[in-house]
Structures are given as C-alpha cells and as structure tokens.
Motif scaffolding. Structure first.
Motif, short mmCIF file in Angstrom:
data_model
loop_
_atom_site.label_atom_id
_atom_site.label_comp_id
_atom_site.label_asym_id
_atom_site.label_seq_id
_atom_site.Cartn_x
_atom_site.Cartn_y
_atom_site.Cartn_z
N ALA A 1 4.09 23.66 17.35
CA ALA A 1 3.22 23.21 18.20
C ALA A 1 4.27 22.03 19.11
N ASN A 2 5.51 22.32 19.43
CA ASN A 2 6.22 21.33 20.23
C ASN A 2 6.11 21.58 21.65
N LEU B 1 7.67 13.66 16.85
CA LEU B 1 7.42 13.69 17.72
C LEU B 1 7.38 16.00 18.80
N PRO C 1 2.31 16.83 27.38
CA PRO C 1 0.96 17.34 26.84
C PRO C 1 1.13 18.15 25.84
N ARG C 2 -0.41 17.57 25.05
CA ARG C 2 -1.03 18.83 24.40
C ARG C 2 -1.22 20.28 24.66
N ARG C 3 -1.63 20.42 25.73
CA ARG C 3 -1.88 21.62 25.92
C ARG C 3 -1.05 22.58 26.15
N TRP C 4 0.56 22.16 26.90
CA TRP C 4 1.91 22.58 27.03
C TRP C 4 2.38 22.86 25.45
N ARG C 5 2.02 22.34 24.43
CA ARG C 5 2.22 22.31 23.54
C ARG C 5 2.53 24.20 22.41
#
Length: 403
Positions: free
Chosen positions: A16-17, A11, A303-307
C-alpha cells in the motif's frame, strides 16, 4: 510548509504505497501525449517547449523505467533466478498477447469493415492478422506493423498520421532488456551490495552527460546505431542508455532507500530543475535525475486513500498496451472532429475499459501462477513405476538423548 518527512524505506514499505497510483498516472499521461500525433499529426506541446528534448509520453516512459527499477531490483534480490524470470514473464507476456490478439482479430476486422463494408480479403492478406500475431517471435510489432492495410488506409484518407497499429510497444523490449540485466546482476551477487548499481548508474550518466560513445541526450524517436538481439529485435544505443539510466536510478534508490531523504524542499528543487532543464537544455543530464526523485517523493507523500490504487488491481499495464490502438481506431473513424478533449475522453474511456478487462480476464489469472512449480515427472503410460529398493538391513532406531 516545506518539511522533511523521513526516508524512502518506511514511507514506501509494503504494497500500500503510492507507486501504483503513479504507474496509472504515467500510463494515462502516455495516452494524453499520443492524442496530438495520432489525432492531428504533430507532437504534444512539451516537445516544442523543450526544444525537442522530450515530450509528455517519453517523460512518462522514463518515469515508468525508474519505478520499474525500484520494484524489479527488490524482486531480483529476493527471488531465485528461475523464479524471477517466471514472475517477469507472467507480468508481461499474457497481457501483451491479449492485446495483440484483440487488435488482430477484433479491432482490425471491425475497422476493415468500416472502411470496405465487407471482410472479404481481410484474413487472407500477406500482412493479415496471422502475420501480426507471429511477428512477436521475430521482433516486436511496432513501427510499420499494420493489419491488412487498415492503418495505411487511414493514412491515405488523411485520418491517421502514424502507420503503426501499436507504436507504444517500442519500449517493451528495452524493459525486458533491463529485466535481464537486473537478473544477471542478482545471479552474480552484485545486488547484495549497493555500490555496483550506484556505480553503474553514475557511469551511464557520465557517458550521456559528456557525449561519450556518441550517445545523444534525451529520448528522441527510435532510430540510430544499435544492435540486433535475439527475441528483442533491434535495440538502439541511445534509447537503451537513457532508459537504462532511469532504471538504474530507480534501482539505486531502492538499495539506498534507508538513506534517501523525502524532503519537500528537495522536491521543489527537483521540480524546478526538471522544468528548467526541459526548457533551456540539459534534461537528460539534470532533468531526468530530478524527475526520478520527484516521482519517488510523490509516491511517498501521496495521501493514504491513494496508496491503495494498484495494490490489488493494477490497470496501468493495460492502459499502456491498449491506449495506442484505441487512439488509432478513434482517429480512423473521425474522432478528431470532437477536438483534443473529446478525443482524449473517448480514448481514456475505451482504454480504461479494455485495461480492466485485460486485468481481470488475463493478467490477474496469469499472476496466480506465480507460485506454480513443475511437479516430478510421471511414469509413461502403460509402464509401472519401478519399486524402490528394499534396505539390506533394518534401520537403527534413533538414539534418545536426555534434555
């Protein structure tokens, strides 16, 4: 619905985390925390609510150290010692020097002119900008450091309540100390195995939890017994212990990332533990480990957009090193008249702008030098390089073997 989500390793894999978004949030939390002591002279509400165990800013710094431990442990394991030191220096020093330079030769002259209507005497004072800039070599320009009496004038006028220009820099020497420890562990081969870091974290936790070695729990104001270290200045034992524990917990989570569950039920229990220990006692012993787990759970489930936040443009360091002087400047010019929300809006806006400029003009260009390696020494000017000796006999052709 509460559910397990896997483990930390997949995770938080790659750039991109959620760690970048959390770093930025923690930096902004420090700015929020400083609104109250710099604008009105009293701690933020969490300090009183927790019985003096912690406040928003100090909790955010503990979170910073945990995230740093996670990232730096991997960097120390992966890089040779010299390259590791080079990378850490490029990440910390250029931005810090830019902050000091801006404060000393842009911000403080403007505030001095605001106070006196002239710059006469500003540059020639013993405590002038040159003294502030050179202070980095003998310690850190934190509590008590001023430039030409600007902040002291604000204290006398009742607009400022802290005598330092950039008191937030107190934590940098402890972060550098943690970097040195991580580099030493890597050089000794101890980061190749997971157990030494976990044992070190447990030992430090036991020292704090049992009150051994007279280490008070929590992160109280700077002070107390310590030791003077070269370049770092005075390091107090209780701050080094509590911040070091957060760093080691982050490092241990990195080394055991394949086994650390990301579970919503555990996160809820961690949140209740952190809040309960802050309210009724035991924050350093129980709340700090719970807070560390909660941060990494959040990083894993964002959420993915914040990563993508912070993966290419990391403004968090700039927010941290510029926030305090910006808030001191706002307080000096009467920003408190707009109330906490107006003061905070001005502080976050100006700090965000300076952090962006610092990243694009100073930090990012410096980080492009991460792969730089010194070339071979060139011959002195005016001297011809000595020709290589000729072989005494012709080299034998390589033997040809059948496949």
């Amino acid at each position: 619905m509460l559910r397990p989500r896997g483990t930390l390793a997949p995770l938080l894999h790659g750039r991109a985390n959620g760690l970048g978004a959390l770093r930025l949030l923690l930096a902004a939390t420090v700015v929020v925390s400083h609104v109250f002591p710099l604008g009105w002279g009293h701690p933020d509400p969490l300090w009183h609510w927790s019985g003096g165990q912690t406040d928003l800013g100090k909790s955010a710094v503990l979170g910073f150290f945990a995230l740093s431990g996670f990232v730096i442990t991997e960097s120390a394991r992966r890089l040779p010692p010299g390259r590791f030191v080079w990378h850490r220096a490029l990440r910390i020093v250029p931005g810090l020097c830019g902050s000091l330079l801006f404060s000393a030769v842009v911000l403080m002259p403007a505030l001095y002119w605001w106070q006196h209507g002239t710059l006469g005497g500003f540059w020639s004072r013993p405590d002038g900008p040159l003294s502030y800039l050179t202070s980095l070599g003998s310690g850190t320009p934190t509590t008590g450091w001023d430039v030409s009496g600007v902040i002291a004038g604000g204290v006398r006028a009742g607009t400022n309540f802290d005598g330092s220009l950039n008191g937030a820099l107190w934590s940098l020497k402890y972060e550098l100390l943690c970097y040195l420890v991580a580099g030493l562990l890597a050089a000794l081969g101890l980061l190749r195995r997971r157990l030494p870091v976990a044992v070190a974290a447990l030992a430090l936790w036991l020292l704090i939890a049992t009150g051994a070695a007279d280490l008070p729990p929590g992160v109280p104001p700077a002070g107390g017994p310590g030791v003077a270290l070269p370049l770092l200045g005075q390091v107090t034992f209780h701050l080094a212990a509590n911040l070091g524990l957060a760093f080691l917990l982050g490092g241990a989570l990195r080394l055991y990332a394949e086994r650390i569950p990301v579970d919503d039920a555990l996160a809820l229990a961690a949140a209740l533990t952190a809040a309960g220990s802050a309210r009724w006692g035991g924050f350093a012993e129980f709340g700090l480990p719970a807070l560390v787990y909660l941060l990494f759970w959040a990083a894993a489930v964002l959420p993915r957009r914040w990563r993508a936040v912070g993966s290419r443009r990391d403004y968090s360091y700039g927010v941290y090193i510029f926030g305090f002087p910006v808030e001191q400047a706002l307080a000096l010019v009467g920003g408190a008249r707009y109330g906490p929300f107006g003061f905070l809006a001005g502080a976050l806006g100006a700090t965000g702008l300076l952090a962006a400029l610092s990243w694009h003009l100073v930090e990012a260009p410096a980080l492009r030098l991460r792969s730089w390696t010194p070339g071979p020494p060139r011959p002195a000017a005016g001297r011809e390089p000595r020709p290589a000796p000729r072989p005494t006999q012709e080299p034998k052709p390589p033997e040809v073997t059948s496949s």
